[in-house]
Design an enzyme around this catalytic site. Structure first.
Site, PDB file in Angstrom:
ATOM      1  N   LYS A  14      23.214  24.788  29.240  1.00  0.00           N
ATOM      2  CA  LYS A  14      24.378  25.443  29.866  1.00  0.00           C
ATOM      3  C   LYS A  14      25.533  25.591  28.871  1.00  0.00           C
ATOM      4  CE  LYS A  14      24.815  22.293  33.173  1.00  0.00           C
ATOM      5  NZ  LYS A  14      23.695  21.354  32.944  1.00  0.00           N
ATOM      6  N   ARG A  89      28.512  20.409  41.300  1.00  0.00           N
ATOM      7  CA  ARG A  89      27.322  19.559  41.242  1.00  0.00           C
ATOM      8  C   ARG A  89      27.028  18.923  42.599  1.00  0.00           C
ATOM      9  NH1 ARG A  89      28.002  18.316  35.227  1.00  0.00           N
ATOM     10  NH2 ARG A  89      26.083  17.359  34.543  1.00  0.00           N
ATOM     11  N   ARG A 128      19.415  15.732  20.895  1.00  0.00           N
ATOM     12  CA  ARG A 128      20.856  15.995  20.812  1.00  0.00           C
ATOM     13  C   ARG A 128      21.633  14.709  20.552  1.00  0.00           C
ATOM     14  NH1 ARG A 128      23.809  18.767  25.905  1.00  0.00           N
ATOM     15  NH2 ARG A 128      24.057  16.649  26.667  1.00  0.00           N
ATOM     16  N   ARG A 134      27.414  11.413  21.979  1.00  0.00           N
ATOM     17  CA  ARG A 134      27.600  11.126  23.401  1.00  0.00           C
ATOM     18  C   ARG A 134      26.822   9.886  23.803  1.00  0.00           C
ATOM     19  NH1 ARG A 134      27.105  16.511  27.065  1.00  0.00           N
ATOM     20  NH2 ARG A 134      26.649  14.868  28.588  1.00  0.00           N
ATOM     21  N   ARG A 146      20.490  10.589  34.756  1.00  0.00           N
ATOM     22  CA  ARG A 146      21.241  11.851  34.927  1.00  0.00           C
ATOM     23  C   ARG A 146      20.355  12.907  35.591  1.00  0.00           C
ATOM     24  NH1 ARG A 146      22.810  12.639  28.925  1.00  0.00           N
ATOM     25  NH2 ARG A 146      23.629  14.663  29.550  1.00  0.00           N
TER      26      ARG A 146
HETATM   27  P1  AMP Z   1      27.804  17.331  31.313  1.00  0.00           P
HETATM   28  O1  AMP Z   1      28.658  17.473  30.093  1.00  0.00           O
HETATM   29  O2  AMP Z   1      27.900  18.503  32.226  1.00  0.00           O
HETATM   30  O3  AMP Z   1      26.399  16.932  30.990  1.00  0.00           O
HETATM   31  O4  AMP Z   1      28.429  16.112  32.142  1.00  0.00           O
HETATM   32  C1  AMP Z   1      28.444  14.799  31.623  1.00  0.00           C
HETATM   33  C2  AMP Z   1      28.788  13.808  32.719  1.00  0.00           C
HETATM   34  O5  AMP Z   1      30.106  14.093  33.222  1.00  0.00           O
HETATM   35  C3  AMP Z   1      27.898  13.851  33.953  1.00  0.00           C
HETATM   36  O6  AMP Z   1      26.731  13.064  33.779  1.00  0.00           O
HETATM   37  C4  AMP Z   1      28.825  13.284  35.012  1.00  0.00           C
HETATM   38  O7  AMP Z   1      28.947  11.880  34.895  1.00  0.00           O
HETATM   39  C5  AMP Z   1      30.166  13.866  34.623  1.00  0.00           C
HETATM   40  N1  AMP Z   1      30.391  15.177  35.278  1.00  0.00           N
HETATM   41  C6  AMP Z   1      30.500  16.402  34.680  1.00  0.00           C
HETATM   42  N2  AMP Z   1      30.691  17.373  35.588  1.00  0.00           N
HETATM   43  C7  AMP Z   1      30.703  16.750  36.809  1.00  0.00           C
HETATM   44  C8  AMP Z   1      30.827  17.204  38.140  1.00  0.00           C
HETATM   45  N3  AMP Z   1      30.972  18.505  38.435  1.00  0.00           N
HETATM   46  N4  AMP Z   1      30.800  16.277  39.126  1.00  0.00           N
HETATM   47  C9  AMP Z   1      30.666  14.970  38.868  1.00  0.00           C
HETATM   48  N5  AMP Z   1      30.510  14.474  37.633  1.00  0.00           N
HETATM   49  C10 AMP Z   1      30.522  15.348  36.603  1.00  0.00           C
END
Ligand code: AMP
Length: 190
Positions: A14, A89, A128, A134, A146
């Site tokens: 994404k 989400r 990654r 991260r 996740r």
């Molecule tokens: P991402 O960068 O999208 O992979 O998000 C990394 C982490 O941020 C996720 O595993 C969640 O812990 C948190 N996170 C990101 N976006 C959301 C969301 N819309 N709702 C809840 N937690 C989020």
């Protein structure tokens, strides 16, 4: 305005595709994960709270996430449109997004989903993790959590947007250019 939800499980691509599409279609890209990481880096109260969930591979609570997303959208009220990456989400987040778009006399035009098999996701995220810095990419158990969280809380959003005739699934395996091409074929019809 054209507003797109770029959807898919962790590691689907994404973020990579949103970076390309935002230039191509002149849209504002909002990644809730990036905003949380920015807050963690700057040691804000929001960052500390978010980190306690992110490190376990769990979602940050809806109220916190929704308030943050609303603030990010409002900062860009003159935008041509948005690409939402990693949001919504949960169903509560999708409802909040719909209300927010309505307040702006706009709407979500499409959810475009990158479809990738789970074992490919795990491999990609481990790879990654070698360079992303991260914490949540560095540990296979967190990566799997996740993905599990995605199936528990997020996957249902496909049906949510399908009901509104706004769901478009795209094969998320291939080169970056190939996948951009597939996504563009959808965006060009909106
Ligand atoms: P991402 O960068 O999208 O992979 O998000 C990394 C982490 O941020 C996720 O595993 C969640 O812990 C948190 N996170 C990101 N976006 C959301 C969301 N819309 N709702 C809840 N937690 C989020």
């Amino acid at each position: 305005m054209t507003n797109i939800v770029l959807f898919g499980p962790p590691g689907a691509g994404k973020g990579t595709q949103a970076e390309v599409l935002k230039e191509k279609y002149k849209l504002v890209h909002i990644s809730t994960g990036d905003v949380f990481r920015y807050n963690i880096k700057n040691k804000t109260e929001l960052g500390t709270l978010a980190k306690s969930y992110m490190d376990k591979g769990h979602l940050v609570p809806d109220t916190v996430t929704i308030d943050m997303l609303q603030a990010e959208v409002k900062k860009n009220s003159d935008a041509n449109g948005f690409i939402f990456d990693g949001f919504p989400r949960t169903e509560a987040q999708a409802e909040a997004l719909s209300n927010l778009m309505e307040q702006m006399d706009s709407q979500i035009n499409a959810m475009v989903a990158l479809e990738v098999e789970d074992e490919v996701l795990v491999k990609r995220l481990l790879e990654r993790g070698k360079s992303s810095g991260r914490a949540d990419d560095a540990n296979e158990n967190v990566i799997r959590e996740r993905i599990a969280e995605y199936y528990r809380k997020t996957d249902i959003l496909k049906a949510y947007y399908q009901k509104q005739d706004k769901y478009y699934g795209v094969n998320g395996v291939g080169s970056i250019d190939e996948i951009t091409q597939r996504l563009s074929e959808v965006v060009d019809t909106l």
